[in-house]
Design an enzyme around this catalytic site. Structure first.
Site, mmCIF file in Angstrom:
data_model
loop_
_atom_site.group_PDB
_atom_site.id
_atom_site.type_symbol
_atom_site.label_atom_id
_atom_site.label_comp_id
_atom_site.label_asym_id
_atom_site.label_seq_id
_atom_site.Cartn_x
_atom_site.Cartn_y
_atom_site.Cartn_z
ATOM 1 N N CYS A 156 0.806 -1.224 0.000
ATOM 2 C CA CYS A 156 0.000 0.000 0.000
ATOM 3 C C CYS A 156 0.838 1.272 0.000
ATOM 4 C CB CYS A 156 -0.896 0.020 1.231
ATOM 5 S SG CYS A 156 0.098 -0.041 2.725
ATOM 6 N N ASP B 238 2.330 2.502 2.604
ATOM 7 C CA ASP B 238 2.343 3.125 3.924
ATOM 8 C C ASP B 238 3.705 2.915 4.595
ATOM 9 O OD1 ASP B 238 -0.232 3.846 3.482
ATOM 10 O OD2 ASP B 238 -1.128 2.329 4.774
ATOM 11 N N CYS C 243 -0.942 -4.504 7.820
ATOM 12 C CA CYS C 243 -0.712 -3.335 8.669
ATOM 13 C C CYS C 243 -0.035 -3.765 9.976
ATOM 14 C CB CYS C 243 -2.025 -2.623 8.982
ATOM 15 S SG CYS C 243 -3.127 -2.451 7.566
ATOM 16 N N CYS D 139 -2.575 3.967 6.983
ATOM 17 C CA CYS D 139 -4.006 3.785 7.213
ATOM 18 C C CYS D 139 -4.310 3.773 8.712
ATOM 19 C CB CYS D 139 -4.443 2.471 6.595
ATOM 20 S SG CYS D 139 -3.827 1.053 7.513
HETATM 21 FE FE1 FES Z 1 -1.183 -0.551 4.346
HETATM 22 FE FE2 FES Z 1 -2.625 -0.380 6.433
HETATM 23 S S1 FES Z 1 -3.356 -0.332 4.409
HETATM 24 S S2 FES Z 1 -0.487 -0.345 6.353
#
Ligand code: FES
Length: 139
Positions: free
Chosen positions: A45, A47, A113, A70
């Site tokens: 993602c 992140d 995550c 997120c």
């Molecule tokens: Fe990637 Fe949560 S959607 S860390």
């Protein structure tokens, strides 16, 4: 489809947003020999999580994080603060992403995550130990 966050994720996330400093959002000096820094990105993602552990006499005294991600990733970081403060390095190392996911009741699509959180612990510990070895070999 329904991707509702659990109550626990929402609560953690909201607390962090409302009062980041009180909830351990921030930065220690990464050059400090008593600080271990773990910075990890999730390929799935994009992140990013930075976790920092302040260690004294083998005990984690304080934890700070900064998570660009997120709600589940931010909640996972916040959960780590409570899980790691006051613990030994060995206890920190034993924390699994599964434990984090269970506490936060993460759905399968959000499991990565918690993996991010677990990897950030591993990296922070490795960084701290690298400095510690250097220090001891230095006499
Ligand atoms: Fe990637 Fe949560 S959607 S860390």
């Amino acid at each position: 489809h329904n991707m509702a966050y659990s109550d626990r994720v929402v609560k953690r996330f909201e607390n962090v947003l409302k009062n980041p400093e009180k909830h351990s959002v921030g930065r220690f000096d990464p050059e400090d020999p008593n600080i271990g820094t773990g910075m990890v990105g999730a390929p799935a993602c994009g992140d990013v999580m930075r976790l920092q552990l302040q260690v004294e006499n083998g005990i984690i005294n304080d934890v700070k994080f900064k998570t660009y991600g997120c709600g589940s990733a931010i909640a996972s970081s916040s959960e780590l603060v409570d899980m790691l403060t006051g613990k030994t390095l060995e206890q920190a190392e034993a924390v699994t992403n599964k434990q984090i996911a269970e506490i936060l009741d993460l759905p399968p699509i959000k499991l990565h995550c918690s993996v991010l959180a677990q990897e950030s612990i591993a990296k922070a510990l490795a960084d701290y130990r690298r400095k510690d070895n250097y220090r001891s070999s230095d006499g």
